[in-house]
Design a protein around this motif. Structure first.
Motif: not given
Length: 300
Positions: A156-157, A168-174
């Motif tokens: 994403e980045l 990307a932030h949502h994936h980082l949350g996971l």
């Protein structure tokens, strides 16, 4: 076995001089701003191959330091040793090591070592652990899951698509959820740290807080309620290094960072790090690195 080498700097200490206990608490970024030299943008989420972190000198990963943001190291190949908060452990393939902001650490990176460093950014709003964790991920499922989550963030980045940072932030949350679950699993097998390890952690925390103050090992030992001899013995036991070596390594790392990433005058660097004089700083720095501060700065 010692993880890092280097002769202690105590031979250069000036017992007749009182340390300049400035204790400014300023971060390298704040010092850089004061020197009118903006540092590289390190405030946002980013993913970096671990070998690349050593670009510009192995001291960038091996010397004791801390970051102002949380960090996850995901080693997928090779092995080595890592010191976190004064305690050294071996790491190997499929080890995930979470290091909160402000925690002192350093590690060696061999030629066969590979992995990924996830910097969460200074302003992250994710729910993350407030203490370090060294997770040895033995099952293939969680290994693939973590690698996939990191790949998704990076994809994403790199995409340049609308909403990429949000995605990307949502994936980082996971990824944060993955970390939370693995920490809970590891707790079942975790052993309670002994008195020596607890003391080493307390010393590392004090050192990270006050390393700019000019305090010596005796003053740290007094604050911890132990003798300098006992503190050194505990540090040797927990990480294979003396209390003095940890202190000097942390200070000289910060000096190298300020010399390479700011235009702060050398005399100011000396003052910020609690040295009693610029001449003492030069002798100490050269003894540790093999170069004078000015030569180190010119080498880039």
């Amino acid at each position: 076995m010692k993880l890092f080498t280097g002769t202690p700097l105590s031979k250069f200490s000036d017992p007749s001089a009182k340390p300049d206990a400035r204790g400014s608490g300023a971060s390298p970024a704040e010092m850089a701003a004061a020197a009118k030299t903006p540092p590289a943008n390190t405030s946002k989420l980013r993913i970096v191959p671990i070998p690349r972190l050593a670009a510009g000198g192995r001291w960038r990963v091996e010397a004791m330091r801390s970051y102002s943001e949380p960090l996850l190291l995901w080693f997928t190949r090779g092995q080595g040793r890592i010191t976190v908060n004064g305690v050294t452990r071996g790491y190997g393939a499929h080890n995930a090591i979470f290091i909160p902001a402000g925690v002192m650490h350093g590690y060696d990176v061999g030629s066969q070592c590979y992995g990924t460093a996830v910097f969460f950014g200074r302003s992250t709003d994710l729910s993350l652990p407030d203490v370090p964790h060294h997770l040895r991920i033995r099952d293939v499922g969680p290994q693939a899951e973590l690698s996939g989550l990191i790949d998704n963030v990076q994809r994403e980045l790199d995409s340049g698509k609308p909403g990429a940072e949000r995605a990307a932030h949502h994936h980082l949350g996971l990824l944060g959820v993955w970390l939370e679950r693995q920490v809970e699993i590891a707790k079942a097998d975790a052993k309670k740290p002994g008195a020596a390890a607890r003391l080493a952690v307390r010393y590392a925390e004090l050192l990270e807080r006050d390393f700019r103050s000019g305090k010596g090992v005796a003053e740290y030992a007094r604050e911890l309620g132990v003798t300098p001899t006992h503190l050194t013995r505990v540090c040797n036991q927990s990480c294979g290094r003396s209390a003095s070596d940890l202190l000097h390594d942390r200070v000289i790392f910060e000096a190298r960072l300020l010399l390479t990433e700011t235009r702060m005058p050398i005399s100011r660097v000396s003052q910020e790090l609690g040295f009693t004089s610029a001449a003492y700083f030069t002798r100490a720095f050269q003894h540790r690195t093999g170069k004078t501060p000015s030569a180190f700065r010119k080498a880039g």
